[in-house]
Design a protein around this motif. Structure first.
Motif, PDB file in Angstrom:
ATOM      1  N   CYS A  18       0.823  -1.219   0.000  1.00  0.00           N
ATOM      2  CA  CYS A  18       0.000   0.000   0.000  1.00  0.00           C
ATOM      3  C   CYS A  18       0.854   1.264   0.000  1.00  0.00           C
ATOM      4  CB  CYS A  18      -0.943   0.006   1.198  1.00  0.00           C
ATOM      5  SG  CYS A  18      -2.272  -1.196   1.092  1.00  0.00           S
ATOM      6  N   VAL A  19       1.911   1.282   0.782  1.00  0.00           N
ATOM      7  CA  VAL A  19       2.790   2.454   0.839  1.00  0.00           C
ATOM      8  C   VAL A  19       3.427   2.699  -0.524  1.00  0.00           C
ATOM      9  CG1 VAL A  19       4.962   3.347   1.804  1.00  0.00           C
ATOM     10  CG2 VAL A  19       3.243   2.352   3.321  1.00  0.00           C
ATOM     11  N   LEU A  20       3.907   1.627  -1.163  1.00  0.00           N
ATOM     12  CA  LEU A  20       4.541   1.785  -2.463  1.00  0.00           C
ATOM     13  C   LEU A  20       3.523   2.169  -3.542  1.00  0.00           C
ATOM     14  CD1 LEU A  20       7.140  -1.118  -2.317  1.00  0.00           C
ATOM     15  CD2 LEU A  20       7.540   1.339  -1.995  1.00  0.00           C
ATOM     16  N   LYS A  21       2.321   1.603  -3.458  1.00  0.00           N
ATOM     17  CA  LYS A  21       1.290   1.970  -4.425  1.00  0.00           C
ATOM     18  C   LYS A  21       0.933   3.445  -4.279  1.00  0.00           C
ATOM     19  CE  LYS A  21      -3.180   0.811  -6.276  1.00  0.00           C
ATOM     20  NZ  LYS A  21      -4.082  -0.304  -6.512  1.00  0.00           N
ATOM     21  N   LEU A  22       0.761   3.907  -3.047  1.00  0.00           N
ATOM     22  CA  LEU A  22       0.427   5.305  -2.815  1.00  0.00           C
ATOM     23  C   LEU A  22       1.517   6.213  -3.379  1.00  0.00           C
ATOM     24  CD1 LEU A  22      -1.369   7.509  -1.647  1.00  0.00           C
ATOM     25  CD2 LEU A  22      -0.242   7.141   0.559  1.00  0.00           C
ATOM     26  N   ALA A  23       2.771   5.871  -3.151  1.00  0.00           N
ATOM     27  CA  ALA A  23       3.874   6.683  -3.679  1.00  0.00           C
ATOM     28  C   ALA A  23       3.838   6.710  -5.207  1.00  0.00           C
ATOM     29  CB  ALA A  23       5.213   6.139  -3.180  1.00  0.00           C
ATOM     30  N   GLN A  31       1.900   1.291 -13.416  1.00  0.00           N
ATOM     31  CA  GLN A  31       2.704   0.135 -13.026  1.00  0.00           C
ATOM     32  C   GLN A  31       3.710  -0.196 -14.120  1.00  0.00           C
ATOM     33  OE1 GLN A  31      -0.400  -2.732 -12.234  1.00  0.00           O
ATOM     34  NE2 GLN A  31      -0.405  -2.263 -10.053  1.00  0.00           N
ATOM     35  N   GLU A  32       3.286  -0.026 -15.353  1.00  0.00           N
ATOM     36  CA  GLU A  32       4.166  -0.326 -16.479  1.00  0.00           C
ATOM     37  C   GLU A  32       5.376   0.615 -16.515  1.00  0.00           C
ATOM     38  OE1 GLU A  32       3.946  -1.336 -21.203  1.00  0.00           O
ATOM     39  OE2 GLU A  32       2.278  -0.264 -20.319  1.00  0.00           O
ATOM     40  N   SER A  33       5.142   1.922 -16.358  1.00  0.00           N
ATOM     41  CA  SER A  33       6.265   2.862 -16.410  1.00  0.00           C
ATOM     42  C   SER A  33       7.208   2.666 -15.221  1.00  0.00           C
ATOM     43  CB  SER A  33       5.777   4.309 -16.490  1.00  0.00           C
ATOM     44  OG  SER A  33       5.089   4.682 -15.322  1.00  0.00           O
ATOM     45  N   LEU A  34       6.656   2.338 -14.051  1.00  0.00           N
ATOM     46  CA  LEU A  34       7.508   2.056 -12.894  1.00  0.00           C
ATOM     47  C   LEU A  34       8.349   0.812 -13.160  1.00  0.00           C
ATOM     48  CD1 LEU A  34       8.521   2.525 -10.031  1.00  0.00           C
ATOM     49  CD2 LEU A  34       6.473   1.355  -9.193  1.00  0.00           C
ATOM     50  N   GLY A  35       7.713  -0.220 -13.679  1.00  0.00           N
ATOM     51  CA  GLY A  35       8.449  -1.444 -13.991  1.00  0.00           C
ATOM     52  C   GLY A  35       9.580  -1.188 -14.972  1.00  0.00           C
ATOM     53  N   LEU A  36       9.300  -0.438 -16.011  1.00  0.00           N
ATOM     54  CA  LEU A  36      10.331  -0.125 -17.008  1.00  0.00           C
ATOM     55  C   LEU A  36      11.471   0.677 -16.397  1.00  0.00           C
ATOM     56  CD1 LEU A  36       8.120   0.766 -20.105  1.00  0.00           C
ATOM     57  CD2 LEU A  36       9.603  -1.236 -19.844  1.00  0.00           C
ATOM     58  N   SER A  37      11.152   1.585 -15.481  1.00  0.00           N
ATOM     59  CA  SER A  37      12.192   2.434 -14.888  1.00  0.00           C
ATOM     60  C   SER A  37      13.137   1.666 -13.978  1.00  0.00           C
ATOM     61  CB  SER A  37      11.563   3.613 -14.147  1.00  0.00           C
ATOM     62  OG  SER A  37      10.905   3.178 -12.990  1.00  0.00           O
ATOM     63  N   ILE A  38      12.704   0.509 -13.492  1.00  0.00           N
ATOM     64  CA  ILE A  38      13.593  -0.306 -12.641  1.00  0.00           C
ATOM     65  C   ILE A  38      14.012  -1.589 -13.340  1.00  0.00           C
ATOM     66  CG2 ILE A  38      12.686   0.651 -10.496  1.00  0.00           C
ATOM     67  CD1 ILE A  38      11.293  -2.157 -10.124  1.00  0.00           C
ATOM     68  N   SER A  40      12.136  -3.874 -14.841  1.00  0.00           N
ATOM     69  CA  SER A  40      11.251  -4.957 -14.435  1.00  0.00           C
ATOM     70  C   SER A  40      10.003  -4.894 -15.315  1.00  0.00           C
ATOM     71  CB  SER A  40      10.903  -4.797 -12.948  1.00  0.00           C
ATOM     72  OG  SER A  40      10.185  -5.910 -12.468  1.00  0.00           O
ATOM     73  N   ASP A  41       8.883  -5.398 -14.807  1.00  0.00           N
ATOM     74  CA  ASP A  41       7.651  -5.340 -15.591  1.00  0.00           C
ATOM     75  C   ASP A  41       6.462  -5.042 -14.685  1.00  0.00           C
ATOM     76  OD1 ASP A  41       6.364  -7.962 -14.702  1.00  0.00           O
ATOM     77  OD2 ASP A  41       8.256  -8.704 -15.520  1.00  0.00           O
ATOM     78  N   LYS A  42       5.332  -4.695 -15.321  1.00  0.00           N
ATOM     79  CA  LYS A  42       4.158  -4.282 -14.552  1.00  0.00           C
ATOM     80  C   LYS A  42       3.575  -5.419 -13.728  1.00  0.00           C
ATOM     81  CE  LYS A  42       0.697  -4.799 -18.192  1.00  0.00           C
ATOM     82  NZ  LYS A  42      -0.309  -4.099 -18.978  1.00  0.00           N
ATOM     83  N   THR A  43       3.774  -6.660 -14.153  1.00  0.00           N
ATOM     84  CA  THR A  43       3.260  -7.803 -13.394  1.00  0.00           C
ATOM     85  C   THR A  43       3.927  -7.875 -12.025  1.00  0.00           C
ATOM     86  OG1 THR A  43       2.828  -8.995 -15.444  1.00  0.00           O
ATOM     87  CG2 THR A  43       2.920 -10.297 -13.420  1.00  0.00           C
ATOM     88  N   LYS A  44       5.238  -7.674 -11.977  1.00  0.00           N
ATOM     89  CA  LYS A  44       5.949  -7.684 -10.684  1.00  0.00           C
ATOM     90  C   LYS A  44       5.473  -6.546  -9.798  1.00  0.00           C
ATOM     91  CE  LYS A  44      10.373  -9.969 -11.022  1.00  0.00           C
ATOM     92  NZ  LYS A  44      11.823  -9.817 -11.012  1.00  0.00           N
ATOM     93  N   ILE A  45       5.263  -5.392 -10.404  1.00  0.00           N
ATOM     94  CA  ILE A  45       4.804  -4.237  -9.630  1.00  0.00           C
ATOM     95  C   ILE A  45       3.415  -4.515  -9.058  1.00  0.00           C
ATOM     96  CG2 ILE A  45       4.245  -1.774  -9.688  1.00  0.00           C
ATOM     97  CD1 ILE A  45       7.291  -2.485 -10.045  1.00  0.00           C
ATOM     98  N   ALA A  46       2.530  -5.059  -9.894  1.00  0.00           N
ATOM     99  CA  ALA A  46       1.166  -5.380  -9.439  1.00  0.00           C
ATOM    100  C   ALA A  46       1.200  -6.397  -8.304  1.00  0.00           C
ATOM    101  CB  ALA A  46       0.337  -5.912 -10.600  1.00  0.00           C
ATOM    102  N   ARG A  47       2.025  -7.412  -8.420  1.00  0.00           N
ATOM    103  CA  ARG A  47       2.128  -8.426  -7.362  1.00  0.00           C
ATOM    104  C   ARG A  47       2.667  -7.829  -6.069  1.00  0.00           C
ATOM    105  NH1 ARG A  47       4.491 -13.264 -11.120  1.00  0.00           N
ATOM    106  NH2 ARG A  47       2.473 -13.930 -11.950  1.00  0.00           N
TER     107      ARG A  47
END
Length: 117
Positions: A18-23, A31-38, A40-47
């Motif tokens: 929740c803290v990371l989602k809020l940020a 989620q996709e852009s965050l995944g790309l910036s690290i 990774s992928d949006k599936t990992k971010i969603a999980r």
């Protein structure tokens, strides 16, 4: 050193997501852009955000760095009311609230409320 029981660890996992989602929502990132910036992928971010399964520490660290969230603070358990407030703020910032997402948030709030600590 604080020792958490099983219920507290469950709540801590929810809190981290929740803290990371809020940020992420505050930065208006998908989620996709965050995944790309690290790298990774949006599936990992969603999980990670939904505490779907155990996430590697390096992923949590990379996400926290990208979102400018103090990594160590993620592991200090907040009160249930504080976590519920984070969820409420996520709801306010989430621009794509479908019926499915509303149901997810309601289920999340119930799960948090029903954890006995």
């Amino acid at each position: 050193m604080i020792k958490y029981g099983a219920e507290e660890l469950k709540l801590l996992n929810i809190q981290i997501g929740c803290v990371l989602k809020l940020a992420r929502l505050k930065k208006e990132m998908s989620q996709e852009s965050l995944g790309l910036s690290i790298d990774s992928d949006k599936t990992k971010i969603a999980r990670l955000e939904k505490y779907a399964h155990a996430t590697n520490w390096d992923t949590i660290y990379s996400v926290s760095q990208e979102l400018e969230v103090d990594f160590c603070s993620l592991f200090i358990l907040k009160s249930k009311n504080e976590i519920l407030a984070i969820v409420e703020e996520c709801i306010k910032l989430d621009k794509k609230l479908s019926k499915m997402k509303i149901a997810y948030y309601e289920n999340l709030k119930n799960t948090i409320s029903n954890i006995k600590i």
